[in-house]
Design a protein around this motif. Structure first.
Motif, short mmCIF file in Angstrom:
data_model
loop_
_atom_site.label_atom_id
_atom_site.label_comp_id
_atom_site.label_asym_id
_atom_site.label_seq_id
_atom_site.Cartn_x
_atom_site.Cartn_y
_atom_site.Cartn_z
N ALA A 112 0.86 -1.18 0.00
CA ALA A 112 0.00 0.00 0.00
C ALA A 112 0.89 1.23 0.00
CB ALA A 112 -0.90 0.00 1.23
N ARG A 113 0.61 2.16 -0.89
CA ARG A 113 1.40 3.39 -0.99
C ARG A 113 0.45 4.57 -0.89
NH1 ARG A 113 6.20 1.54 -0.85
NH2 ARG A 113 6.70 3.68 -0.34
N ILE A 114 0.94 5.66 -0.31
CA ILE A 114 0.11 6.83 -0.09
C ILE A 114 0.65 8.03 -0.85
CG2 ILE A 114 -0.80 8.43 1.65
CD1 ILE A 114 0.39 5.14 2.88
N LEU A 115 -0.25 8.67 -1.58
CA LEU A 115 0.05 9.95 -2.21
C LEU A 115 -0.48 11.01 -1.23
CD1 LEU A 115 -1.27 9.11 -5.78
CD2 LEU A 115 1.11 9.04 -4.99
N GLY A 130 4.53 4.37 2.56
CA GLY A 130 3.85 3.10 2.33
C GLY A 130 4.78 1.93 2.48
N GLY A 131 4.23 0.75 2.28
CA GLY A 131 5.04 -0.45 2.40
C GLY A 131 4.22 -1.70 2.27
N ALA A 132 4.83 -2.81 2.62
CA ALA A 132 4.22 -4.12 2.43
C ALA A 132 2.97 -4.30 3.28
CB ALA A 132 5.23 -5.22 2.76
N VAL A 133 2.02 -5.03 2.71
CA VAL A 133 0.80 -5.40 3.43
C VAL A 133 1.13 -6.61 4.31
CG1 VAL A 133 -1.55 -6.29 3.13
CG2 VAL A 133 -0.65 -4.57 1.52
N ASP A 134 0.77 -6.53 5.58
CA ASP A 134 1.01 -7.65 6.50
C ASP A 134 0.02 -8.78 6.22
OD1 ASP A 134 3.05 -6.26 7.77
OD2 ASP A 134 1.78 -5.57 9.42
N SER A 135 0.37 -9.97 6.59
CA SER A 135 -0.49 -11.14 6.41
C SER A 135 -1.85 -10.90 7.06
CB SER A 135 0.18 -12.37 7.03
OG SER A 135 -0.64 -13.49 6.91
N GLY A 136 -2.91 -11.14 6.28
CA GLY A 136 -4.25 -10.96 6.80
C GLY A 136 -4.76 -9.53 6.79
N GLU A 137 -3.94 -8.58 6.36
CA GLU A 137 -4.29 -7.16 6.37
C GLU A 137 -4.81 -6.76 4.99
OE1 GLU A 137 -1.91 -3.43 8.28
OE2 GLU A 137 -0.81 -4.51 6.74
N SER A 138 -5.79 -5.87 4.95
CA SER A 138 -6.27 -5.34 3.67
C SER A 138 -5.32 -4.24 3.20
CB SER A 138 -7.68 -4.78 3.82
OG SER A 138 -7.66 -3.60 4.62
N TYR A 139 -5.41 -3.90 1.92
CA TYR A 139 -4.60 -2.79 1.41
C TYR A 139 -4.95 -1.49 2.13
CZ TYR A 139 -2.76 -5.56 -2.48
OH TYR A 139 -2.12 -6.50 -3.24
N ALA A 140 -6.25 -1.25 2.36
CA ALA A 140 -6.69 -0.02 3.03
C ALA A 140 -6.15 0.04 4.46
CB ALA A 140 -8.21 0.07 3.01
N ALA A 141 -6.19 -1.10 5.17
CA ALA A 141 -5.67 -1.12 6.54
C ALA A 141 -4.16 -0.90 6.53
CB ALA A 141 -6.02 -2.45 7.21
N ALA A 142 -3.48 -1.48 5.57
CA ALA A 142 -2.03 -1.29 5.46
C ALA A 142 -1.69 0.17 5.17
CB ALA A 142 -1.45 -2.19 4.38
N ALA A 143 -2.48 0.82 4.31
CA ALA A 143 -2.24 2.23 4.00
C ALA A 143 -2.36 3.07 5.26
CB ALA A 143 -3.22 2.71 2.93
N ARG A 144 -3.42 2.82 6.03
CA ARG A 144 -3.61 3.58 7.27
C ARG A 144 -2.46 3.33 8.24
NH1 ARG A 144 -9.07 4.88 10.39
NH2 ARG A 144 -8.15 6.10 12.08
N ARG A 145 -2.07 2.06 8.41
CA ARG A 145 -0.96 1.72 9.32
C ARG A 145 0.33 2.38 8.87
NH1 ARG A 145 2.76 -1.68 8.39
NH2 ARG A 145 1.57 -2.95 6.92
N GLU A 146 0.65 2.27 7.58
CA GLU A 146 1.89 2.84 7.06
C GLU A 146 1.91 4.37 7.21
OE1 GLU A 146 4.71 1.54 5.91
OE2 GLU A 146 4.16 -0.57 5.88
N GLY A 190 5.40 7.63 13.56
CA GLY A 190 4.79 7.01 14.72
C GLY A 190 5.50 5.74 15.17
N ASN A 191 6.06 4.99 14.20
CA ASN A 191 6.66 3.71 14.56
C ASN A 191 7.47 3.15 13.38
OD1 ASN A 191 7.22 1.40 16.06
ND2 ASN A 191 5.39 0.34 15.36
N LEU A 192 8.64 3.68 13.14
CA LEU A 192 9.48 3.20 12.05
C LEU A 192 10.07 1.83 12.39
CD1 LEU A 192 11.54 6.38 11.06
CD2 LEU A 192 9.52 5.45 9.92
#
Length: 148
Positions: A8-11, A37-53, A102-104
């Motif tokens: 997931a990558r964020i503009l 942005g970065g890799a999607v974790d196992s079981g994570e949606s692209y949208a959830a990964a975008a928010r986390r990243e 927040g958490n590199l």
């Protein structure tokens, strides 16, 4: 054989129509810049990964909205793994934003050496590698969507 890498990558675009980019300095290649942005974790949606990243790298904990673009690209990760990345892009427009991670990850703490807001003209004339290479086209093709 290349490993699959959903990402997931964020503009992240500010009120001056500039996009946030991070500078990385890996040992095995010249410095490069890329969107948050970065890799999607196992079981994570692209949208959830975008928010986390976005929170981990920028310090914003917000919904990134709908996916606005997709691309598939082959590259070698900073760990030396050959991957085929399925990258999904999310556009978030903000008036202003203080970048405060927040958490590199440990690797990001070592390789991520700075950030900068790039105008379209900056992108076109910049002398270091920027990813994605078609960033201006991607920005032009996506509609502004203000964060809530």
């Amino acid at each position: 054989m290349r490993a699959a890498r959903p990402a997931a990558r964020i503009l992240l675009v500010d009120a001056q129509d500039r996009v946030l980019m991070f500078r990385f300095t890996p040992d095995d290649r010249p410095p490069l810049w890329c969107t948050p942005g970065g890799a999607v974790d196992s079981g994570e949606s692209y949208a959830a990964a975008a928010r986390r990243e976005l929170w981990e790298e920028v310090g914003l904990d917000i919904d990134c909205g709908p996916e606005v673009a997709q691309r598939t690209i082959d590259f070698v990760t900073f760990d030396g793994v050959e991957v085929t990345a399925d990258e999904r892009y999310f556009r978030v427009d903000v008036d202003t934003c203080e970048v405060k991670a927040g958490n590199l990850t440990e690797q990001e703490q070592k390789l991520l050496v700075g950030h900068r807001w790039f105008s379209r003209n900056d992108i076109a004339t910049f002398d270091e590698t920027l990813y994605p290479a078609d960033l201006v086209d991607l920005l032009d093709a996506t509609e502004p969507r203000h964060a809530r």
